[in-house]
Design a protein around this motif. Structure first.
Motif, PDB file in Angstrom:
ATOM      1  N   ALA A  22       0.813  -1.212  -0.019  1.00 60.22           N
ATOM      2  CA  ALA A  22       0.148  -0.046  -0.018  1.00 60.22           C
ATOM      3  C   ALA A  22       0.839   1.263  -0.077  1.00 60.22           C
ATOM      4  O   ALA A  22       2.008   1.199   0.373  1.00 60.22           O
ATOM      5  CB  ALA A  22      -0.996   0.054   1.040  1.00 60.22           C
ATOM      6  N   GLU A  23       0.118   2.324  -0.320  1.00 59.60           N
ATOM      7  CA  GLU A  23       0.946   3.412  -0.511  1.00 59.60           C
ATOM      8  C   GLU A  23       0.072   4.348   0.940  1.00 59.60           C
ATOM      9  O   GLU A  23      -0.994   4.587   1.035  1.00 59.60           O
ATOM     10  CB  GLU A  23       0.560   4.279  -1.621  1.00 59.60           C
ATOM     11  CG  GLU A  23       1.171   5.692  -1.541  1.00 59.60           C
ATOM     12  CD  GLU A  23       0.568   6.700  -2.728  1.00 59.60           C
ATOM     13  OE1 GLU A  23       1.441   7.807  -2.983  1.00 59.60           O
ATOM     14  OE2 GLU A  23      -0.354   6.661  -3.064  1.00 59.60           O
ATOM     15  N   VAL A  24       1.092   4.950   1.680  1.00 64.13           N
ATOM     16  CA  VAL A  24       0.639   5.563   2.963  1.00 64.13           C
ATOM     17  C   VAL A  24       0.323   7.049   2.380  1.00 64.13           C
ATOM     18  O   VAL A  24       1.263   7.720   2.004  1.00 64.13           O
ATOM     19  CB  VAL A  24       1.681   5.712   4.123  1.00 64.13           C
ATOM     20  CG1 VAL A  24       1.228   6.372   5.205  1.00 64.13           C
ATOM     21  CG2 VAL A  24       2.116   4.259   4.546  1.00 64.13           C
ATOM     22  N   LEU A  25      -0.891   7.531   2.597  1.00 57.94           N
ATOM     23  CA  LEU A  25      -1.273   8.934   2.448  1.00 57.94           C
ATOM     24  C   LEU A  25      -0.862   9.706   3.536  1.00 57.94           C
ATOM     25  O   LEU A  25      -0.319  10.794   3.566  1.00 57.94           O
ATOM     26  CB  LEU A  25      -2.720   9.011   2.108  1.00 57.94           C
ATOM     27  CG  LEU A  25      -2.901   8.034   0.868  1.00 57.94           C
ATOM     28  CD1 LEU A  25      -4.542   8.150   0.410  1.00 57.94           C
ATOM     29  CD2 LEU A  25      -2.284   8.469  -0.374  1.00 57.94           C
ATOM     30  N   PHE A  26      -1.263   9.506   4.792  1.00 56.28           N
ATOM     31  CA  PHE A  26      -0.716  10.041   5.916  1.00 56.28           C
ATOM     32  C   PHE A  26      -1.134   9.070   7.107  1.00 56.28           C
ATOM     33  O   PHE A  26      -1.742   8.217   7.381  1.00 56.28           O
ATOM     34  CB  PHE A  26      -1.484  11.362   6.162  1.00 56.28           C
ATOM     35  CG  PHE A  26      -3.050  11.330   6.267  1.00 56.28           C
ATOM     36  CD1 PHE A  26      -3.811  11.134   7.467  1.00 56.28           C
ATOM     37  CD2 PHE A  26      -3.753  11.465   5.196  1.00 56.28           C
ATOM     38  CE1 PHE A  26      -4.998  11.055   7.305  1.00 56.28           C
ATOM     39  CE2 PHE A  26      -5.257  11.486   4.899  1.00 56.28           C
ATOM     40  CZ  PHE A  26      -5.787  11.165   6.315  1.00 56.28           C
ATOM     41  N   TYR A  27      -0.390   9.601   8.457  1.00 55.93           N
ATOM     42  CA  TYR A  27      -0.491   9.013   9.497  1.00 55.93           C
ATOM     43  C   TYR A  27      -1.083   9.684  10.596  1.00 55.93           C
ATOM     44  O   TYR A  27      -0.975  11.099  10.411  1.00 55.93           O
ATOM     45  CB  TYR A  27       0.839   8.745  10.286  1.00 55.93           C
ATOM     46  CG  TYR A  27       1.642   7.710   9.535  1.00 55.93           C
ATOM     47  CD1 TYR A  27       1.473   6.337   9.651  1.00 55.93           C
ATOM     48  CD2 TYR A  27       2.774   8.264   8.313  1.00 55.93           C
ATOM     49  CE1 TYR A  27       2.379   5.477   8.976  1.00 55.93           C
ATOM     50  CE2 TYR A  27       3.299   7.205   7.799  1.00 55.93           C
ATOM     51  CZ  TYR A  27       3.124   5.847   8.012  1.00 55.93           C
ATOM     52  OH  TYR A  27       3.959   5.046   7.393  1.00 55.93           O
ATOM     53  N   GLU A  36      -4.439   5.462  23.332  1.00 57.45           N
ATOM     54  CA  GLU A  36      -3.960   6.232  22.230  1.00 57.45           C
ATOM     55  C   GLU A  36      -3.521   5.343  21.065  1.00 57.45           C
ATOM     56  O   GLU A  36      -2.973   4.045  21.511  1.00 57.45           O
ATOM     57  CB  GLU A  36      -2.753   6.953  22.756  1.00 57.45           C
ATOM     58  CG  GLU A  36      -2.134   7.929  21.814  1.00 57.45           C
ATOM     59  CD  GLU A  36      -3.257   9.368  21.375  1.00 57.45           C
ATOM     60  OE1 GLU A  36      -3.158   9.764  20.549  1.00 57.45           O
ATOM     61  OE2 GLU A  36      -3.811   9.332  22.433  1.00 57.45           O
ATOM     62  N   LYS A  37      -3.877   5.313  19.967  1.00 57.69           N
ATOM     63  CA  LYS A  37      -3.525   4.222  18.959  1.00 57.69           C
ATOM     64  C   LYS A  37      -3.169   5.173  17.846  1.00 57.69           C
ATOM     65  O   LYS A  37      -3.489   6.488  17.501  1.00 57.69           O
ATOM     66  CB  LYS A  37      -4.929   3.562  18.552  1.00 57.69           C
ATOM     67  CG  LYS A  37      -5.444   2.578  19.386  1.00 57.69           C
ATOM     68  CD  LYS A  37      -6.355   1.693  18.764  1.00 57.69           C
ATOM     69  CE  LYS A  37      -6.678   0.801  19.995  1.00 57.69           C
ATOM     70  NZ  LYS A  37      -7.245  -0.564  19.308  1.00 57.69           N
ATOM     71  N   ILE A  38      -2.300   4.687  16.840  1.00 53.09           N
ATOM     72  CA  ILE A  38      -1.786   5.420  15.734  1.00 53.09           C
ATOM     73  C   ILE A  38      -2.155   4.604  14.454  1.00 53.09           C
ATOM     74  O   ILE A  38      -2.285   3.477  14.349  1.00 53.09           O
ATOM     75  CB  ILE A  38      -0.344   5.321  15.633  1.00 53.09           C
ATOM     76  CG1 ILE A  38       0.158   6.111  16.825  1.00 53.09           C
ATOM     77  CG2 ILE A  38       0.360   6.177  14.487  1.00 53.09           C
ATOM     78  CD1 ILE A  38       1.850   5.907  17.259  1.00 53.09           C
ATOM     79  N   PHE A  39      -2.764   5.380  13.483  1.00 55.61           N
ATOM     80  CA  PHE A  39      -3.540   4.861  12.312  1.00 55.61           C
ATOM     81  C   PHE A  39      -2.701   5.308  11.259  1.00 55.61           C
ATOM     82  O   PHE A  39      -2.190   6.495  11.344  1.00 55.61           O
ATOM     83  CB  PHE A  39      -5.070   5.084  12.128  1.00 55.61           C
ATOM     84  CG  PHE A  39      -5.782   4.711  13.351  1.00 55.61           C
ATOM     85  CD1 PHE A  39      -6.515   3.340  13.165  1.00 55.61           C
ATOM     86  CD2 PHE A  39      -5.879   5.303  14.396  1.00 55.61           C
ATOM     87  CE1 PHE A  39      -7.184   2.703  14.008  1.00 55.61           C
ATOM     88  CE2 PHE A  39      -6.897   4.861  15.468  1.00 55.61           C
ATOM     89  CZ  PHE A  39      -7.351   3.501  15.351  1.00 55.61           C
ATOM     90  N   ALA A  40      -2.879   4.964   9.889  1.00 59.42           N
ATOM     91  CA  ALA A  40      -2.692   5.366   8.495  1.00 59.42           C
ATOM     92  C   ALA A  40      -3.699   5.221   7.668  1.00 59.42           C
ATOM     93  O   ALA A  40      -4.362   4.244   7.750  1.00 59.42           O
ATOM     94  CB  ALA A  40      -1.236   4.431   8.105  1.00 59.42           C
ATOM     95  N   LYS A  72      -8.154   2.620   2.686  1.00 55.84           N
ATOM     96  CA  LYS A  72      -8.357   1.744   3.606  1.00 55.84           C
ATOM     97  C   LYS A  72      -7.719   2.532   5.095  1.00 55.84           C
ATOM     98  O   LYS A  72      -6.607   2.948   4.969  1.00 55.84           O
ATOM     99  CB  LYS A  72      -7.628   0.548   3.646  1.00 55.84           C
ATOM    100  CG  LYS A  72      -7.981  -0.592   4.706  1.00 55.84           C
ATOM    101  CD  LYS A  72      -7.304  -1.822   4.430  1.00 55.84           C
ATOM    102  CE  LYS A  72      -8.438  -3.019   4.362  1.00 55.84           C
ATOM    103  NZ  LYS A  72      -7.851  -4.271   3.908  1.00 55.84           N
ATOM    104  N   LEU A  73      -8.234   2.234   6.126  1.00 53.80           N
ATOM    105  CA  LEU A  73      -7.649   2.814   7.210  1.00 53.80           C
ATOM    106  C   LEU A  73      -6.799   1.665   8.028  1.00 53.80           C
ATOM    107  O   LEU A  73      -7.579   0.406   8.373  1.00 53.80           O
ATOM    108  CB  LEU A  73      -8.779   3.490   8.267  1.00 53.80           C
ATOM    109  CG  LEU A  73      -8.292   4.323   9.440  1.00 53.80           C
ATOM    110  CD1 LEU A  73      -7.761   5.336   9.133  1.00 53.80           C
ATOM    111  CD2 LEU A  73      -9.628   4.618  10.125  1.00 53.80           C
ATOM    112  N   ILE A  74      -5.792   1.740   8.545  1.00 52.70           N
ATOM    113  CA  ILE A  74      -5.133   0.532   9.156  1.00 52.70           C
ATOM    114  C   ILE A  74      -4.534   1.303  10.533  1.00 52.70           C
ATOM    115  O   ILE A  74      -3.995   2.388  10.725  1.00 52.70           O
ATOM    116  CB  ILE A  74      -3.939  -0.032   8.309  1.00 52.70           C
ATOM    117  CG1 ILE A  74      -3.150   0.905   7.879  1.00 52.70           C
ATOM    118  CG2 ILE A  74      -4.582  -0.620   7.117  1.00 52.70           C
ATOM    119  CD1 ILE A  74      -1.651   0.648   7.893  1.00 52.70           C
ATOM    120  N   GLU A  75      -4.191   0.080  11.343  1.00 50.50           N
ATOM    121  CA  GLU A  75      -3.337   0.473  12.582  1.00 50.50           C
ATOM    122  C   GLU A  75      -1.880   0.134  12.207  1.00 50.50           C
ATOM    123  O   GLU A  75      -1.511  -0.576  11.526  1.00 50.50           O
ATOM    124  CB  GLU A  75      -3.792  -0.470  13.738  1.00 50.50           C
ATOM    125  CG  GLU A  75      -5.020   0.024  14.287  1.00 50.50           C
ATOM    126  CD  GLU A  75      -5.150  -0.551  15.557  1.00 50.50           C
ATOM    127  OE1 GLU A  75      -4.507  -0.393  16.700  1.00 50.50           O
ATOM    128  OE2 GLU A  75      -6.064  -1.630  15.664  1.00 50.50           O
TER     129      GLU A  75
END
Length: 122
Positions: A22-27, A36-40, A72-75
């Motif tokens: 996948a290409e990450v668009l933003f975090y 607290e969770k971090i998504f991309a 898609k939203l991922i952790e």
């Protein structure tokens, strides 16, 4: 006009025991139930091109870039590694496909005499 993905933002994900590129668009961070969770937000590439995968004895992983059609939203813990997806026009294939390159640059580091231990992925 379809935009071309930027190579520096490509990642290999492991989701439900399946490898996805996948290409990450933003975090971003988000607090969910005081945790607290971090998504991309990512744009998934398509499935591997079956004929090229088979004819290369499972060594050339090529796929189409799908852009905003596959968001898609991922952790972030699903990110396994940073990879490169190189655009290429393969003979007999319509359109540009992107092929996967992992550990880009390690061969150059080895040539310089600097080496470090990198465990094989399971």
């Amino acid at each position: 006009m379809t935009r071309q993905p930027r190579i520096a933002q490509m990642v290999k994900l492991l989701i439900d025991r399946k490898i996805i590129i996948a290409e990450v668009l933003f975090y971003f961070n988000m607090s969910i139930h005081d945790e607290e969770k971090i998504f991309a937000l990512v744009s998934e590439f398509g499935s591997p091109h079956p004929e090229l995968l088979e004819s290369s004895f499972q060594t050339i992983f090529t796929c189409h870039y799908q852009g905003d059609a596959s968001l898609k939203l991922i952790e972030v813990f699903t990110v396994q590694s940073v990879v490169a997806m190189i655009p290429h026009q393969f003979p007999g294939i319509d359109g540009v496909l992107f092929y996967l390159v992992e550990r880009l640059g390690l061969d150059i580091i080895k040539m310089s005499g600097i080496e470090e231990y990198i465990p094989d992925e399971a």
